[in-house]
Design an enzyme around this catalytic site. Structure first.
Site, short mmCIF file in Angstrom:
data_model
loop_
_atom_site.label_atom_id
_atom_site.label_comp_id
_atom_site.label_asym_id
_atom_site.label_seq_id
_atom_site.Cartn_x
_atom_site.Cartn_y
_atom_site.Cartn_z
N HIS A 93 10.26 56.78 91.27
CA HIS A 93 11.04 55.69 90.67
C HIS A 93 10.57 54.37 91.28
O HIS A 93 10.19 54.33 92.46
CB HIS A 93 12.53 55.89 90.90
CG HIS A 93 13.37 54.98 90.06
ND1 HIS A 93 13.58 53.67 90.39
CD2 HIS A 93 13.99 55.18 88.87
CE1 HIS A 93 14.31 53.10 89.44
NE2 HIS A 93 14.58 54.00 88.51
N GLU A 141 9.05 52.51 82.84
CA GLU A 141 10.06 51.47 83.04
C GLU A 141 9.40 50.22 83.62
O GLU A 141 8.97 50.24 84.78
CB GLU A 141 11.11 51.93 84.06
CG GLU A 141 11.83 53.20 83.71
CD GLU A 141 13.06 53.40 84.57
OE1 GLU A 141 14.14 53.55 84.01
OE2 GLU A 141 12.96 53.38 85.81
O1 G3P Z 1 16.14 54.91 86.29
C1 G3P Z 1 16.66 54.10 85.31
C2 G3P Z 1 16.59 52.70 85.66
O2 G3P Z 1 15.66 52.28 86.56
C3 G3P Z 1 16.92 51.74 84.60
O3 G3P Z 1 17.91 50.96 85.15
O4 G3P Z 1 19.89 49.58 85.11
O5 G3P Z 1 17.89 48.95 83.79
O6 G3P Z 1 19.28 50.90 83.07
P1 G3P Z 1 18.78 50.05 84.21
#
Ligand code: G3P
Length: 219
Positions: A93, A141
Site C-alpha cells: 500500500h 491508486e
Molecule cells: O486502500 C484504499 C485507499 O488508499 C483509498 O483511500 O480514503 O482515498 O478511499 P481513500
C-alpha cells in the site's frame, strides 16, 4: 455474490480500529449479504482475530512482512495473520511501500500461507510489474488522490484504462482501483473502464453513517 469486488481498507482510523473495527465490519457484512455484493475488509493486524470471529466476509491484513519465521522482532508474518483469521493481505500500500523485489518475496510468502494477495501500485508502470508476479489482484491508486474527495475515476480515468490494458488484458490479473472514491458514479465509471472492483477507505471509514455511505457506493 455478483458485481464488483469492494475492499474497504480500515487503515488506522480510530473510527475503524479496535471495537469500531468489529462494528464497521459487521456493517460491511450486513450490506454484503443484503445486496449480494463481494465486500471484503482489510484491518490492522491486532483487529484481525476479533473481526474474523465476528463476520463471515473475507478479512484481509493491511500488510505482512515477508520474513521467514525466526528472529525478526516486531514483524508480522503471513502465518500470523492466517492463524488470526485473515484470508488475504494487501501488499505495498502506498502508505506502507516496499521495493519490487520485496513485493515479489511477499507474494511468495503470503501464497505459501494460503493468503489471497492484493498488490497496490501507484502507477500503471508499477501495476504491470506487479501483475507479472501474478498476485490475485493489482490495485492501482494514485497516491495524491488518496483520502481526498476527487476520485481516480474523475481525475485520472486514463490511469484506469491503461491499467486495464497492462494488468488485465496483458497479464490476466484482476484489477482494482482506488483513491478518493466517494460516490456510486465513481464506482460505475471505474467498472465501465474495465476495473473488477474498488479499494475504498475514507468514504466509508470516516462517514457519519458508514452503512448509508457503503450502500450508496454499490452500483
Ligand atoms: O486502500 C484504499 C485507499 O488508499 C483509498 O483511500 O480514503 O482515498 O478511499 P481513500
Amino acid at each position: 455474490m455478483h458485481g464488483p469486488t469492494i475492499i474497504i481498507n480500515f487503515k488506522t482510523y480510530l473510527s475503524s480500529t479496535g471495537e469500531n473495527a468489529v462494528k464497521l465490519a459487521k456493517i460491511c457484512e450486513k450490506v454484503a449479504i443484503e445486496t449480494h455484493t463481494d465486500i471484503r475488509v482489510a484491518v490492522v493486524a491486532t483487529d484481525i482475530h476479533d473481526v474474523a470471529e465476528a463476520v463471515s466476509i473475507p478479512v484481509y491484513a493491511e500488510h505482512v512482512d515477508s520474513y521467514l519465521p525466526g528472529a525478526h522482532t516486531g514483524s508480522i508474518l503471513p502465518e500470523h495473520v492466517k492463524v488470526a483469521g485473515a484470508s488475504g493481505t494487501l501488499i505495498n500500500h502506498s502508505e506502507h511501500p516496499m521495493a519490487l523485489e520485496h513485493v515479489a518475496e511477499t507474494i511468495k510468502r503470503a501464497s505459501q500461507a494460503h493468503l489471497a494477495t492484493v498488490v497496490c501500485a501507484a502507477t500503471p508502470d508499477f501495476a504491470e510489474e506487479a501483475a507479472k508476479l501474478k498476485p490475485d489482484f493489482v490495485a492501482v491508486e494514485p497516491p495524491e488522490l488518496i483520502g481526498g474527495d476527487i476520485s481516480v475515476s474523475t481525475a485520472h480515468p486514463e490511469i484506469i484504462s491503461q491499467s486495464v490494458e497492462r494488468v488485465k488484458n496483458k497479464h490476466g490479473v484482476k484489477l482494482l482501483v482506488g483513491a478518493g472514491i466517494k460516490t456510486r458514479e465513481d464506482v460505475i465509471k471505474a467498472l465501465e473502464l474495465g476495473a473488477d472492483g474498488v479499494l475504498i477507505a475514507s468514504g466509508v471509514d470516516k462517514a457519519d453513517d458508514p452503512e448509508k455511505a457503503l450502500r450508496d457506493l454499490i452500483p
